[in-house]
Scaffold this motif. Structure first.
Motif, PDB file in Angstrom:
ATOM      1  N   LYS A 102      12.972 -26.784 -27.546  1.00 32.11           N
ATOM      2  CA  LYS A 102      12.428 -28.040 -27.035  1.00 32.11           C
ATOM      3  C   LYS A 102      10.976 -28.175 -27.492  1.00 32.11           C
ATOM      4  N   VAL A 103      10.696 -29.279 -28.175  1.00 28.28           N
ATOM      5  CA  VAL A 103       9.364 -29.516 -28.721  1.00 28.28           C
ATOM      6  C   VAL A 103       8.829 -30.839 -28.167  1.00 28.28           C
ATOM      7  N   ARG A 104       7.691 -30.778 -27.492  1.00 29.80           N
ATOM      8  CA  ARG A 104       7.081 -31.999 -26.965  1.00 29.80           C
ATOM      9  C   ARG A 104       5.965 -32.449 -27.902  1.00 29.80           C
ATOM     10  N   PHE A 105       6.136 -33.643 -28.473  1.00 28.67           N
ATOM     11  CA  PHE A 105       5.144 -34.193 -29.394  1.00 28.67           C
ATOM     12  C   PHE A 105       4.053 -34.931 -28.620  1.00 28.67           C
ATOM     13  N   ARG A 106       2.832 -34.831 -29.111  1.00 34.99           N
ATOM     14  CA  ARG A 106       1.731 -35.608 -28.545  1.00 34.99           C
ATOM     15  C   ARG A 106       1.968 -37.092 -28.789  1.00 34.99           C
ATOM     16  N   ASP A 107       1.234 -37.920 -28.063  1.00 39.13           N
ATOM     17  CA  ASP A 107       1.304 -39.365 -28.278  1.00 39.13           C
ATOM     18  C   ASP A 107       0.415 -39.696 -29.478  1.00 39.13           C
ATOM     19  N   LEU A 108       0.970 -39.506 -30.643  1.00 40.15           N
ATOM     20  CA  LEU A 108       0.207 -39.562 -31.889  1.00 40.15           C
ATOM     21  C   LEU A 108      -0.133 -40.999 -32.291  1.00 40.15           C
ATOM     22  N   SER A 109      -1.322 -41.164 -32.851  1.00 38.82           N
ATOM     23  CA  SER A 109      -1.687 -42.465 -33.418  1.00 38.82           C
ATOM     24  C   SER A 109      -1.097 -42.584 -34.829  1.00 38.82           C
ATOM     25  N   ASP A 110      -1.005 -43.806 -35.322  1.00 38.23           N
ATOM     26  CA  ASP A 110      -0.512 -44.004 -36.687  1.00 38.23           C
ATOM     27  C   ASP A 110      -1.415 -43.307 -37.698  1.00 38.23           C
ATOM     28  N   ALA A 111      -2.728 -43.305 -37.434  1.00 39.63           N
ATOM     29  CA  ALA A 111      -3.672 -42.664 -38.356  1.00 39.63           C
ATOM     30  C   ALA A 111      -3.447 -41.152 -38.390  1.00 39.63           C
ATOM     31  N   GLU A 112      -3.194 -40.550 -37.211  1.00 35.76           N
ATOM     32  CA  GLU A 112      -2.928 -39.111 -37.163  1.00 35.76           C
ATOM     33  C   GLU A 112      -1.652 -38.769 -37.922  1.00 35.76           C
ATOM     34  N   ILE A 113      -0.620 -39.579 -37.747  1.00 37.28           N
ATOM     35  CA  ILE A 113       0.652 -39.354 -38.434  1.00 37.28           C
ATOM     36  C   ILE A 113       0.465 -39.409 -39.943  1.00 37.28           C
ATOM     37  N   ASP A 114      -0.224 -40.438 -40.412  1.00 40.08           N
ATOM     38  CA  ASP A 114      -0.425 -40.594 -41.856  1.00 40.08           C
ATOM     39  C   ASP A 114      -1.270 -39.453 -42.416  1.00 40.08           C
ATOM     40  N   ALA A 115      -2.328 -39.081 -41.706  1.00 37.51           N
ATOM     41  CA  ALA A 115      -3.198 -38.002 -42.181  1.00 37.51           C
ATOM     42  C   ALA A 115      -2.439 -36.686 -42.253  1.00 37.51           C
ATOM     43  N   TYR A 116      -1.635 -36.406 -41.238  1.00 35.95           N
ATOM     44  CA  TYR A 116      -0.867 -35.160 -41.247  1.00 35.95           C
ATOM     45  C   TYR A 116       0.118 -35.132 -42.418  1.00 35.95           C
ATOM     46  N   LEU A 117       0.875 -36.184 -42.584  1.00 34.46           N
ATOM     47  CA  LEU A 117       1.909 -36.202 -43.625  1.00 34.46           C
ATOM     48  C   LEU A 117       1.302 -36.071 -45.016  1.00 34.46           C
TER      49      LEU A 117
END
Length: 201
Positions: free
Chosen positions: A128-143
């Motif tokens: 079970k993995v709980r994801f943070r409430d990520l912003s679009d900017a965080e998602i793009d930067a990570y990827l």
């Protein structure tokens, strides 16, 4: 030939599974299982992961009947919906947007088969993995930083992807990476592979 002398084969082309299996220090070969991974109609993520792990092990065991073969599969389970490898940046963005703030269950199945001895067992790890409430900017930067496009769920917990998460609930630490090594070692021992006895000083 005793079971302890049997060749060990990883029925997977995943570099993550290969690197994990190398931790056991037992020689093994890698063979592509050539299995269609398309989900069946109304197939649950748990059933899909289990079916594919068995199918991969059996497909390779049919070609190498005297070997002990490991097959494994992982499916990200978002409220009962299977999420596979995104393949592209755009699909990875959509996956992470859907998973933010959610708990995702990573269904990771491992199957060990030896056709000659008749051995066949499968185990499942549910992480079970709980994801943070990520912003679009965080998602793009990570990827763009990690490019995890070959990973179910679009994140590598063993890398920068850990920054996307609030919590991991898991009783087999490597399961989220793609191969539950505690379960794999247990199955290999049951198949007759003496893991520690095989290590040369």
């Amino acid at each position: 030939m005793s079971i302890a002398q049997r060749a060990l084969i990883l029925g997977s082309t995943s570099r993550y599974r290969r690197e994990l299996l190398q931790r056991l220090r037992v020689p093994f070969d890698v063979v592509s299982p050539e299995v269609d991974e398309t989900p069946l109609p109304d197939e649950t993520p748990l059933a899909l992961a289990t079916r594919l792990a068995k199918a991969k092990a059996k497909a390779v065991a049919a070609l190498h009947p005297n070997a002990v073969v490991i097959g494994s599969d992982q499916v990200a389970d978002l409220n009962g919906e299977p999420l596979g490898k995104p393949g592209t940046h755009e699909r990875a963005v959509l996956q992470l947007q859907r998973m933010r703030g959610q708990t995702v269950v990573f269904q990771t199945a491992v199957s060990v088969v030896c056709q000659a001895s008749g051995f066949e067992q499968t185990e499942l790890a549910q992480i079970k993995v709980r994801f943070r409430d990520l912003s679009d900017a965080e998602i793009d930067a990570y990827l763009r930083a990690e490019e995890p496009y070959d990973c179910a769920g679009s994140a590598k917990s063993e890398g920068l992807g850990i920054a996307l998460l609030d919590a991991i609930d898991n009783d087999d630490p490597t399961a989220l990476i793609g191969l539950p090594m505690i379960r794999t070692a247990r199955l290999l021992r049951a198949a007759g592979i003496d893991l520690l006895g095989a290590i040369k000083p």
